[in-house]
Motif scaffolding. Structure first.
Motif, PDB file in Angstrom:
ATOM      1  N   SER A  87      45.864  45.597  39.130  1.00 34.67           N
ATOM      2  CA  SER A  87      43.920  45.806  39.540  1.00 34.67           C
ATOM      3  C   SER A  87      43.591  44.753  39.787  1.00 34.67           C
ATOM      4  O   SER A  87      42.062  44.394  38.965  1.00 34.67           O
ATOM      5  N   PRO A  88      43.527  44.609  40.775  1.00 34.68           N
ATOM      6  CA  PRO A  88      42.738  43.450  41.941  1.00 34.68           C
ATOM      7  C   PRO A  88      42.075  43.246  42.364  1.00 34.68           C
ATOM      8  O   PRO A  88      41.013  42.330  42.234  1.00 34.68           O
ATOM      9  N   MET A 123      48.212  40.370  51.214  1.00 28.69           N
ATOM     10  CA  MET A 123      47.899  39.622  50.039  1.00 28.69           C
ATOM     11  C   MET A 123      48.527  39.496  48.682  1.00 28.69           C
ATOM     12  O   MET A 123      48.327  38.025  48.335  1.00 28.69           O
ATOM     13  N   LEU A 124      49.343  41.117  48.544  1.00 25.76           N
ATOM     14  CA  LEU A 124      49.854  40.219  47.079  1.00 25.76           C
ATOM     15  C   LEU A 124      51.051  40.019  47.439  1.00 25.76           C
ATOM     16  O   LEU A 124      50.973  39.586  46.149  1.00 25.76           O
ATOM     17  N   LEU A 125      51.314  39.033  48.219  1.00 24.20           N
ATOM     18  CA  LEU A 125      52.780  39.102  48.883  1.00 24.20           C
ATOM     19  C   LEU A 125      52.023  37.038  48.472  1.00 24.20           C
ATOM     20  O   LEU A 125      52.685  36.426  48.473  1.00 24.20           O
ATOM     21  N   THR A 126      50.839  36.896  48.809  1.00 21.74           N
ATOM     22  CA  THR A 126      50.423  35.936  48.340  1.00 21.74           C
ATOM     23  C   THR A 126      49.869  35.331  47.386  1.00 21.74           C
ATOM     24  O   THR A 126      49.854  34.969  46.313  1.00 21.74           O
ATOM     25  N   SER A 127      48.481  35.581  48.109  1.00 24.86           N
ATOM     26  CA  SER A 127      47.336  34.919  46.470  1.00 24.86           C
ATOM     27  C   SER A 127      47.393  35.662  45.378  1.00 24.86           C
ATOM     28  O   SER A 127      46.717  35.696  44.301  1.00 24.86           O
ATOM     29  N   GLY A 128      47.834  37.324  45.892  1.00 29.00           N
ATOM     30  CA  GLY A 128      47.577  38.599  44.741  1.00 29.00           C
ATOM     31  C   GLY A 128      46.396  38.527  44.601  1.00 29.00           C
ATOM     32  O   GLY A 128      46.181  39.796  44.822  1.00 29.00           O
ATOM     33  N   TRP A 129      45.605  38.599  44.549  1.00 29.67           N
ATOM     34  CA  TRP A 129      43.655  39.166  44.027  1.00 29.67           C
ATOM     35  C   TRP A 129      42.831  37.794  43.972  1.00 29.67           C
ATOM     36  O   TRP A 129      43.354  36.230  44.280  1.00 29.67           O
ATOM     37  N   VAL A 130      41.742  38.092  44.774  1.00 26.17           N
ATOM     38  CA  VAL A 130      40.214  37.205  44.138  1.00 26.17           C
ATOM     39  C   VAL A 130      40.328  37.324  42.549  1.00 26.17           C
ATOM     40  O   VAL A 130      40.058  37.810  42.030  1.00 26.17           O
ATOM     41  N   SER A 131      40.181  35.870  41.874  1.00 23.12           N
ATOM     42  CA  SER A 131      39.542  35.561  41.069  1.00 23.12           C
ATOM     43  C   SER A 131      38.886  36.330  40.223  1.00 23.12           C
ATOM     44  O   SER A 131      37.877  36.743  40.777  1.00 23.12           O
ATOM     45  N   HIS A 132      39.030  36.746  39.192  1.00 26.13           N
ATOM     46  CA  HIS A 132      37.939  38.048  38.554  1.00 26.13           C
ATOM     47  C   HIS A 132      36.724  37.170  37.950  1.00 26.13           C
ATOM     48  O   HIS A 132      36.242  37.639  37.658  1.00 26.13           O
ATOM     49  N   ILE A 133      37.067  35.671  37.415  1.00 25.04           N
ATOM     50  CA  ILE A 133      35.437  34.682  36.945  1.00 25.04           C
ATOM     51  C   ILE A 133      34.905  34.927  38.568  1.00 25.04           C
ATOM     52  O   ILE A 133      33.858  34.919  38.371  1.00 25.04           O
ATOM     53  N   LEU A 134      35.387  35.122  39.817  1.00 29.23           N
ATOM     54  CA  LEU A 134      34.517  34.545  40.606  1.00 29.23           C
ATOM     55  C   LEU A 134      33.778  36.466  41.028  1.00 29.23           C
ATOM     56  O   LEU A 134      32.791  36.221  41.739  1.00 29.23           O
ATOM     57  N   ALA A 142      32.768  46.369  39.201  1.00 30.53           N
ATOM     58  CA  ALA A 142      31.312  46.259  38.695  1.00 30.53           C
ATOM     59  C   ALA A 142      31.426  45.725  40.371  1.00 30.53           C
ATOM     60  O   ALA A 142      30.920  46.676  41.334  1.00 30.53           O
ATOM     61  N   LEU A 143      32.778  45.499  40.949  1.00 34.53           N
ATOM     62  CA  LEU A 143      32.156  44.622  42.516  1.00 34.53           C
ATOM     63  C   LEU A 143      32.193  45.764  43.337  1.00 34.53           C
ATOM     64  O   LEU A 143      31.981  45.813  44.158  1.00 34.53           O
ATOM     65  N   GLU A 144      32.852  46.171  43.200  1.00 30.04           N
ATOM     66  CA  GLU A 144      33.502  47.442  44.116  1.00 30.04           C
ATOM     67  C   GLU A 144      32.750  47.926  44.468  1.00 30.04           C
ATOM     68  O   GLU A 144      32.485  48.489  45.334  1.00 30.04           O
ATOM     69  N   PRO A 146      28.556  31.280  36.470  1.00 34.50           N
ATOM     70  CA  PRO A 146      29.302  32.127  36.532  1.00 34.50           C
ATOM     71  C   PRO A 146      29.517  33.174  34.803  1.00 34.50           C
ATOM     72  O   PRO A 146      28.754  32.608  33.870  1.00 34.50           O
ATOM     73  N   PRO A 147      30.348  33.761  34.217  1.00 33.67           N
ATOM     74  CA  PRO A 147      30.532  34.650  33.334  1.00 33.67           C
ATOM     75  C   PRO A 147      30.793  33.687  31.848  1.00 33.67           C
ATOM     76  O   PRO A 147      31.582  33.363  32.296  1.00 33.67           O
ATOM     77  N   ALA A 148      29.764  33.197  31.142  1.00 35.62           N
ATOM     78  CA  ALA A 148      30.557  32.723  30.459  1.00 35.62           C
ATOM     79  C   ALA A 148      31.450  33.032  28.918  1.00 35.62           C
ATOM     80  O   ALA A 148      32.004  32.524  28.444  1.00 35.62           O
ATOM     81  N   ARG A 149      31.993  34.187  28.742  1.00 33.20           N
ATOM     82  CA  ARG A 149      32.981  34.659  28.260  1.00 33.20           C
ATOM     83  C   ARG A 149      33.907  35.271  29.355  1.00 33.20           C
ATOM     84  O   ARG A 149      33.762  36.173  29.870  1.00 33.20           O
ATOM     85  N   VAL A 150      35.298  34.842  29.279  1.00 35.42           N
ATOM     86  CA  VAL A 150      36.376  35.598  30.061  1.00 35.42           C
ATOM     87  C   VAL A 150      37.939  35.842  29.065  1.00 35.42           C
ATOM     88  O   VAL A 150      38.399  35.377  28.409  1.00 35.42           O
ATOM     89  N   GLU A 151      38.250  36.582  28.641  1.00 32.82           N
ATOM     90  CA  GLU A 151      39.230  37.432  28.329  1.00 32.82           C
ATOM     91  C   GLU A 151      40.270  37.464  28.240  1.00 32.82           C
ATOM     92  O   GLU A 151      40.382  37.634  29.304  1.00 32.82           O
ATOM     93  N   PRO A 152      41.392  36.414  27.762  1.00 30.96           N
ATOM     94  CA  PRO A 152      42.250  36.320  28.630  1.00 30.96           C
ATOM     95  C   PRO A 152      43.157  37.817  28.512  1.00 30.96           C
ATOM     96  O   PRO A 152      43.189  38.877  28.216  1.00 30.96           O
ATOM     97  N   VAL A 153      43.812  37.805  29.893  1.00 33.96           N
ATOM     98  CA  VAL A 153      44.165  39.383  29.965  1.00 33.96           C
ATOM     99  C   VAL A 153      45.740  39.252  29.855  1.00 33.96           C
ATOM    100  O   VAL A 153      46.576  37.865  30.498  1.00 33.96           O
ATOM    101  N   PRO A 154      46.949  40.453  30.056  1.00 33.32           N
ATOM    102  CA  PRO A 154      48.290  40.017  29.537  1.00 33.32           C
ATOM    103  C   PRO A 154      48.174  40.262  31.291  1.00 33.32           C
ATOM    104  O   PRO A 154      47.913  41.134  31.870  1.00 33.32           O
ATOM    105  N   GLY A 155      49.317  39.318  31.445  1.00 38.44           N
ATOM    106  CA  GLY A 155      50.404  39.667  32.601  1.00 38.44           C
ATOM    107  C   GLY A 155      49.031  39.161  34.165  1.00 38.44           C
ATOM    108  O   GLY A 155      49.095  37.643  33.865  1.00 38.44           O
ATOM    109  N   SER A 156      49.252  39.763  35.187  1.00 37.76           N
ATOM    110  CA  SER A 156      48.660  39.324  36.329  1.00 37.76           C
ATOM    111  C   SER A 156      47.571  40.631  36.329  1.00 37.76           C
ATOM    112  O   SER A 156      47.666  41.610  36.100  1.00 37.76           O
ATOM    113  N   HIS A 157      46.559  40.597  37.068  1.00 39.20           N
ATOM    114  CA  HIS A 157      45.908  41.562  37.634  1.00 39.20           C
ATOM    115  C   HIS A 157      46.422  42.098  39.055  1.00 39.20           C
ATOM    116  O   HIS A 157      45.751  43.155  39.499  1.00 39.20           O
ATOM    117  N   ARG A 158      47.681  41.757  39.897  1.00 37.10           N
ATOM    118  CA  ARG A 158      48.086  42.379  40.563  1.00 37.10           C
ATOM    119  C   ARG A 158      47.871  43.989  40.480  1.00 37.10           C
ATOM    120  O   ARG A 158      48.010  44.120  41.521  1.00 37.10           O
TER     121      ARG A 158
END
Length: 439
Positions: free
Chosen positions: A124-125, A311-322, A129-131, A110-122
């Motif tokens: 920009s889910p 998906m946006l109404l349920t889980s919202g997005w796939v974990s950005h760490i994943l 890079a992965l897309e 997994p990534p060594a460092r994950v910066e906190p984000v304001p709000g949610s990722h809805r």
């Protein structure tokens, strides 16, 4: 039997909940008959319509099925029981699970460092890079990539696609034999399954046409590495299937390419044929790690909107760490080499068992993927016979709807030397079975 389980309730919802509770705790086993509507209504002091409504609700939720004059019985894989596989008995060689060889998987970092984000990722889910990596991965095999999104694994994605496209009672064309978890999922969604026969080249065109004529509104199929048969599409078979689908343009075609990079077969996809409604689902759990619950979805614009809206109404997005973990793996040259080597190893192991069985006059199927399917006369006799010889394989009944019996052997960890021993034991078990049941 259901008659020994006391169904209670004064409303349709209460009666349905009582039956569901009995199924969940094991008091009502698969195949158990429920009382006829009028008899249960008399016993509970309610109207026949109340019991009929309860049974209908249970049917829609995949808990029971109606067999005409056979009455209403608990489904073979009811949607309220545990789907966890049975524990492998101690001392047996496990060839039943369909899982990859852990020794051929990369170490997950997994990534060594994950910066906190304001709000949610809805908003920009998807990580850019992965897309980009997913588009390149899909485009390499001829899958259109105008619309790409992510989900939490193949079954999560397929469940969302079917639930947004169809309504309870609608029919879905599925492979027969097919992936048992998918067959359970379709039933749990309250949908009807229309079986489509499969041979070594995938679903058969005439069987698909029959299912579509019977009202199937969606098709779910595997272009390669099909479980349990190991089928893979050829260019000729793809073209034949596209001709059939051309007569049913409203059908949603869902391809599950769940072990693309280790299937041992070229990519031959229906999505290259200009279908109006389509979705191609691809996962990484088989070749990068079973804990990576991530799927890439390429599809037409309407399907993308429906999938992402739900998906946006349920889980919202796939974990950005994943997502970051998968992106690093997909773009790592060393991992790419490891996966290519794994694909070659899986092919050697799969082919070794097929050849060993063939030398003993035993027919089998397995042109791609991690499994070999062996048609047999009596699944229980073969499974139990091999168990006494130290092997644990999967009975075919959970993979089948109307197709003939067989057993599935997972070859992912089976060495060629073991394949020879297994084939010897297989031949002995079949000979014993013939002696009991006749030639």
């Amino acid at each position: 039997m259901a008659e020994q389980y006391g169904i209670v309730g004064g409303t349709a919802r209460e009666i349905a909940a009582s039956v569901e509770g009995g199924v969940a705790d094991g008091a009502l086993q698969p195949g158990a008959s429920l009382p006829p509507v009028r008899r249960l209504a008399e016993e509970l002091g309610v109207g026949a319509g109340t019991v009929a409504a309860a049974y209908k609700e249970l049917r829609v939720r995949g808990v029971v099925v109606t067999l005409g004059r056979g009455g209403t019985v608990v489904a073979s894989a009811p949607a309220v029981t545990s789907r966890r596989p049975p524990r492998v008995p101690a001392g047996l060689r496990d060839l039943a699970g369909g899982h990859p060889d852990p020794g051929l998987l990369p170490v997950l970092t997994p990534p060594a460092r994950v910066e906190p984000v304001p709000g949610s990722h809805r908003a920009s889910p998807r990580l850019a890079a992965l897309e980009d990596a997913a588009r390149a991965w899909l485009a390499r095999d001829g899958v259109p990539t105008d619309a790409v999104t992510f989900a939490h694994g193949a079954l999560d994605c397929i469940a969302r696609l079917l639930s947004t496209e169809l309504r309870p009672g609608d029919a879905v064309a599925v492979e027969d034999p097919g992936f048992h978890h998918l067959l359970d999922l379709v039933t749990a969604l309250g949908l009807r399954m229309l079986p489509v026969a499969v041979d070594d080249d995938g679903i058969r065109p005439e069987a698909l046409r029959s299912a579509l004529r019977a009202g199937a509104r969606a098709l779910v199929c595997s272009p390669r590495g099909q479980s349990p048969l190991g089928a893979r599409f050829t260019p000729d078979r793809r073209d034949e299937l596209l001709l059939v689908l051309g007569d049913f343009p409203d059908t949603l075609v869902v391809e599950d390419d769940h072990n693309a990079d280790i299937a041992g077969a070229d990519a031959v996809t229906l999505t290259s044929g200009g279908l109006p409604r389509w979705a191609h689902v691809r996962t990484v759990s088989k070749h990068l790690g079973i804990d990576l619950r991530w799927a890439a979805l390429a599809c037409d614009a309407a399907t993308l909107a429906r999938h992402d809206g739900r998906m946006l109404l349920t889980s919202g997005w796939v974990s950005h760490i994943l997502q970051a973990t998968v992106a690093d793996l997909l773009t790592d040259p060393e991992v790419t080499r490891l996966v290519a080597g794994a694909a070659r190893t899986y092919a050697v192991r799969r082919d070794a068992l097929g050849a060993a069985l063939g030398e003993r006059g035993i027919a089998s199927h397995g042109r791609s993927g991690l499994n070999v399917w062996v048609p047999v006369r009596d699944e229980s006799a073969v499974v139990n016979g091999l168990r006494t010889r130290g092997w644990w394989i999967a009975a075919g009944t959970r993979f089948r709807i109307a197709s003939p019996p067989g057993v599935r052997v997972t070859t992912a960890t089976l060495t060629p030397a073991e394949a020879t021993s297994l084939a010897d034991d297989f031949a002995e078990v079949l000979a014993d079975s013939q002696a009991v049941y006749g030639g």
